[in-house]
Write a protein that holds these residues in place. Structure first.
Motif, PDB file in Angstrom:
ATOM      1  N   PHE A  51      -1.210  -5.746 -10.214  1.00 53.66           N
ATOM      2  CA  PHE A  51      -2.199  -4.722 -10.545  1.00 53.66           C
ATOM      3  C   PHE A  51      -2.186  -3.698  -9.430  1.00 53.66           C
ATOM      4  O   PHE A  51      -1.923  -4.020  -8.268  1.00 53.66           O
ATOM      5  N   GLU A  52      -2.492  -2.489  -9.810  1.00 55.44           N
ATOM      6  CA  GLU A  52      -2.424  -1.393  -8.846  1.00 55.44           C
ATOM      7  C   GLU A  52      -3.785  -0.697  -8.825  1.00 55.44           C
ATOM      8  O   GLU A  52      -4.169  -0.063  -9.805  1.00 55.44           O
ATOM      9  N   PHE A  53      -4.515  -0.842  -7.722  1.00 54.77           N
ATOM     10  CA  PHE A  53      -5.816  -0.168  -7.589  1.00 54.77           C
ATOM     11  C   PHE A  53      -5.532   1.206  -6.993  1.00 54.77           C
ATOM     12  O   PHE A  53      -5.196   1.326  -5.828  1.00 54.77           O
ATOM     13  N   LYS A 111      -4.524   6.054  -1.817  1.00 49.65           N
ATOM     14  CA  LYS A 111      -3.663   4.905  -1.546  1.00 49.65           C
ATOM     15  C   LYS A 111      -3.561   4.191  -2.876  1.00 49.65           C
ATOM     16  O   LYS A 111      -4.542   4.100  -3.593  1.00 49.65           O
ATOM     17  N   HIS A 112      -2.399   3.654  -3.171  1.00 51.67           N
ATOM     18  CA  HIS A 112      -2.313   2.760  -4.315  1.00 51.67           C
ATOM     19  C   HIS A 112      -2.162   1.360  -3.755  1.00 51.67           C
ATOM     20  O   HIS A 112      -1.152   1.051  -3.144  1.00 51.67           O
ATOM     21  N   ASN A 113      -3.196   0.561  -3.931  1.00 46.07           N
ATOM     22  CA  ASN A 113      -3.115  -0.804  -3.420  1.00 46.07           C
ATOM     23  C   ASN A 113      -2.574  -1.726  -4.511  1.00 46.07           C
ATOM     24  O   ASN A 113      -3.283  -2.094  -5.429  1.00 46.07           O
ATOM     25  N   ASN A 114      -1.292  -2.057  -4.373  1.00 44.39           N
ATOM     26  CA  ASN A 114      -0.651  -2.970  -5.328  1.00 44.39           C
ATOM     27  C   ASN A 114      -1.017  -4.385  -4.930  1.00 44.39           C
ATOM     28  O   ASN A 114      -0.878  -4.755  -3.761  1.00 44.39           O
ATOM     29  N   TRP A 115      -1.455  -5.173  -5.889  1.00 46.84           N
ATOM     30  CA  TRP A 115      -2.024  -6.487  -5.576  1.00 46.84           C
ATOM     31  C   TRP A 115      -1.520  -7.540  -6.550  1.00 46.84           C
ATOM     32  O   TRP A 115      -1.462  -7.298  -7.758  1.00 46.84           O
ATOM     33  N   VAL A 131       0.822  -1.208   0.000  1.00 53.25           N
ATOM     34  CA  VAL A 131       0.000   0.000   0.000  1.00 53.25           C
ATOM     35  C   VAL A 131       0.859   1.261   0.000  1.00 53.25           C
ATOM     36  O   VAL A 131       1.547   1.554   0.975  1.00 53.25           O
ATOM     37  N   GLU A 132       0.820   1.986  -1.097  1.00 51.22           N
ATOM     38  CA  GLU A 132       1.478   3.293  -1.113  1.00 51.22           C
ATOM     39  C   GLU A 132       0.507   4.284  -0.486  1.00 51.22           C
ATOM     40  O   GLU A 132      -0.664   4.335  -0.857  1.00 51.22           O
ATOM     41  N   GLN A 133       0.974   5.054   0.472  1.00 54.35           N
ATOM     42  CA  GLN A 133       0.094   5.924   1.260  1.00 54.35           C
ATOM     43  C   GLN A 133       0.476   7.383   1.075  1.00 54.35           C
ATOM     44  O   GLN A 133       1.588   7.787   1.394  1.00 54.35           O
TER      45      GLN A 133
HETATM   46 MG    MG Z   1       2.632   2.860  -7.675  1.00 54.94          MG
END
Ligand code: MG
Ligand code: ADP
Length: 734
Positions: free
Chosen positions: A479-481, A347-351, A220-222
């Motif tokens: 994938f990045e939400f 937030k970028h939720n990388n999954w 999670v990028e915050q």
């Molecule tokens: Mg990113």
């Protein structure tokens, strides 16, 4: 003079940088030192108890009473040796923040003797007085009980409080007595189990018998803003609603783009070093820190972890940042849009999905066979997002995020997927493959070559082009939400994503199996189904500028949903197909879905209501009153000029200003009155959804109109008298 504002400014400008003590040069010396981690357990537990807890962590096996007692005793002595006096179940109720209720280890026996007590039963389950947590009508007040239960898969940790005391925090789920989930963690755990089952099955049947577990990985990028505490305290709107309801854009905003990746100011840097140290001690792998696009905006990102841990860690990190910031006399703003006209936060939720054998299922490879596996998970994710875009949108719908989605700097409210030119080409090739029965395989033929899937470049990571405007992007091996709000609990969108992809993988297997039963070769069967999915999901793929007007129009032509408001987006939770999906997989039953809808919509109403109230108060008691006082000065001045015979042409502009103040202040008075009326009317509505709609339309429109007038007055009224710290002060002083 506006005394409070100037006092705050003085204070903010004279703050020293708070020194930070680094425990050791080597991070490995203190990483995880405040967690009851594997190493500690191994050293403190008997081999039997250790085995039991490891099984519980890895396979979700139940822990018996005996082992629980032993773990509790070990936890207690470990914690007490580190100066801990209290313990708490730490959980994530649907308020959006974390909750704790501290109990002392210390207890008194019947004979008045003091002892330190912490039994297995207290570790495993507690009964917080749950009546004050949101439940969406699940618990009627006479049955206001709920319980929290220990989640052994997330390590217990020590949270240092002020004044040198500390609490042992035990990550827990929170459920009602009737068994419904009242938190974010419970459904996430269920969805992780579901995707494990679904993905492992696909792996076992088609690719690799050896895989026994698949986990969702999340990083999670915050993003966040940081403002000085004194300036924050001088803005009642920030304090009460987390965002500024008024404020004219500063002359210098983000247009120079000099903040992004610029050097970090010393006071901010000290704060970052400090909270990162604390985060590392708590076993959070925080790694990157940098400035973001807007002034006073920053980002922190940890290395990805298993979804449950990553989501716990993100919630804990937010807590921690709040605590550490106050030590540095600063405030962290997690609101998605604290300042109008300035970049918002997300937030970028990388999954991605990882096997227990160490393979990232969303990572392309040089080997054709592995690429069929990659394509399988890649295309199925796209199909899931295509089919359930509405649910993903609902999972991120909040009052704060509404300001951000669709504004001209954040992913739009339309869910689409960006995959980059390489993968677009690969999917085009796949779609254009001839029908399966046209592919005649000769003996010794390379099936992958014939299928054209030997051509996926292995290192997509380096050549996936970046498209910052996409809400859901493939970035090389994950994938990045990106449309998730900065204040959100990450578990909500991750639960949805896990569930829809798991559901899709199950469907995929059914469809492939139909071909297999007809005696068709496995690879051909898989490709045939994937090919169909690409065709069916086409419309969700979009490589262009997601911020553009043209995209909104194009999306409409394609028939993609565009739910701009929160009430509209949340309605999807009540959709029959959504309820069916979640109950089929045991993630939410119908009661829980309705409860979640109600809680989210109620949160929405409350947030706008608070903003509306604070805006009305500030407008009348601070802005109008100050403006009128200033106007009186101008009137006196004009009268004086007249009296001493100045040519009227010279004070005509002042008269214009006087008029403008009259116009704006009277408008504000009217609008505040109308807005209050609108709220009253809305509150009288029986139906909560209808009530929310009034808030999202009429009340918000009044808020905007009031803001327009206030921001105009800010440009007119004497700066010495303006009561609220201005944007330039909030954003540029640190
Ligand atoms: Mg990113
Ligand atoms: P960006 O260029 O988008 O900032 P980074 O490589 O810095 O990308 O990663 C951003 C986040 O994505 C980090 O939290 C990182 O740990 C996470 N991440 C990287 N690989 C994966 C993966 N396979 N699955 C999930 N998250 C990942």
């Amino acid at each position: 003079m506006a005394i409070a504002r100037f006092k705050a400014l003085e204070l903010a400008q004279s703050r020293p940088t708070v020194p930070v003590k680094i425990p050791s040069e080597k991070v490995t010396d203190f990483y995880g030192s405040n967690t009851f981690n594997e190493e500690v357990m191994r050293s403190l537990l008997s081999p039997e108890a250790y085995l039991k807890i490891t099984n519980a962590i890895e396979d979700g096996k139940k822990i018996d009473r005996e082992a629980a007692d032993e773990v509790a005793a070990a936890m207690k002595s470990w914690a007490i040796s580190k100066g801990v006096t209290h313990y708490t179940h730490w959980f994530q109720p649907l308020t959006g923040t974390t909750a704790e209720k501290h109990d002392a280890f210390f207890d008194i026996t019947g004979k008045g003797k003091a002892v330190e007590k912490f039994k297995g039963s207290a570790l495993v389950q507690q009964e917080p007085d749950a009546s004050s947590f949101p439940n969406g009508g699940i618990r009627s007040t006479f049955e206001a009980r709920g319980y929290t239960a220990w989640d052994p898969s997330s390590p217990a940790f020590i949270m240092e409080n002020v004044a040198g005391t500390a609490t042992l925090c035990i990550p827990s789920v929170f459920v009602s007595y009737t068994g419904e989930a009242l938190d974010y963690k419970t459904p996430l755990l269920k969805s992780s189990e579901l995707i494990d089952r679904a993905a492992t099955k696909v792996m076992n049947e088609y690719f690799n018998r050896e895989v026994s577990k698949v986990t969702a990985s999340v990083g999670v990028e915050q993003e966040y803003f940081l403002v000085d505490e004194a300036l924050y305290n001088a803005r009642p709107d920030l304090m009460m609603s987390g965002r500024t309801v008024f404020g004219h854009s500063p002359a210098k905003g983000q247009q120079l783009e000099d903040h992004y990746f610029g050097s970090i100011p010393p006071r901010v840097n000290a704060f970052m070093v400090d909270f990162e140290l604390e985060a590392l001690k708590l076993g959070m792998p925080v790694r990157t820190r940098h400035n973001e696009v807007a002034p006073a905006q920053f980002e922190v990102a940890p290395t990805f972890e298993e979804a449950n841990l990553a989501c716990d860690h993100n919630a804990l990190l937010m807590d921690l940042m709040n605590k550490v910031a106050s030590k540095h006399k600063m405030r962290v703003l997690f609101h998605e849009k604290p300042f109008a006209g300035i970049n918002g936060s997300g937030k970028h939720n990388n999954w991605s999905l990882a096997t227990n054998t160490g393979v990232n299922l969303l990572g392309p490879s040089t080997k054709p066979k592995e690429n069929l596996r990659f394509l399988t998970f890649f295309v199925n994710t796209i199909k899931a997002v295509h089919d359930y875009a509405d649910l993903l949108r609902a999972s991120i719908a909040t009052a704060g995020n509404e300001h951000r989605l669709g504004a001209n700097e954040a992913p739009p409210a339309i869910v689409s997927i960006f995959i980059g030119t390489e993968m677009t080409r690969v999917l085009n090739d796949l779609e254009n493959l001839s029908e399966m029965h046209d592919i005649k395989l000769e003996k010794g033929d390379n099936v992958y070559l014939r299928l054209g899937i030997n051509k996926i470049p292995a290192l997509l990571l380096d050549n996936t082009d970046r498209n910052r405007t996409s809400p859901f992007a493939f970035t090389g091996n994950k994938f990045e939400f990106r449309a998730v709000g900065s204040s959100a609990n990450s578990a909500a969108p991750m639960t949805i994503l896990n569930t829809i992809v798991a559901n899709q993988l199950m469907q995929f297997r059914e469809e492939v199996d139909v071909y297999l039963e007809k005696g068709i070769k496995k690879e051909l069967a898989i490709v045939e189904v994937l090919k169909k999915y690409v065709k069916q999901s086409r419309k969700i793929l979009f490589e262009g500028n997601g911020y553009s007007e043209e995209w909104a129009e194009e999306a409409k032509r394609r028939g993609l949903p565009n739910h701009k408001t929160t009430p509209e987006a949340l309605k999807q939770y009540l959709d029959k197909s959504a309820i069916e999906l979640f109950s089929k997989h045991g993630i939410f039953n119908e009661v829980e879905m309705h409860a979640r809808y109600e809680i989210e919509i109620e949160n929405y109403i409350k947030k706008i209501q608070i903003e509306s109230r604070v805006a009305a108060d500030l407008a009348i008691n601070h802005i109008v009153s100050t403006s009128l006082k200033y106007q009186t000065q101008l009137v006196d001045n004009v009268r004086g000029q007249k009296e001493i015979g100045i040519d009227p042409q010279y004070f005509a502009p002042t008269i214009e200003i006087i008029k403008k103040i009259s116009i704006y202040t009277s408008k504000i008075n009217n609008l505040v009155e109308l807005m209050t009326e609108a709220r009253k009317e809305a509150n009288n509505l029986e139906n909560i959804g209808e009530r929310a709609v009034i808030y999202s339309t009429t009340v918000k429109e009044y808020l905007e109109e009031i803001r327009y007038c206030v921001d105009k007055l800010e440009l007119i009224v004497d700066d010495d008298e303006w009561p609220l710290p201005k944007y330039r002060e909030l954003l540029l002083i640190r």
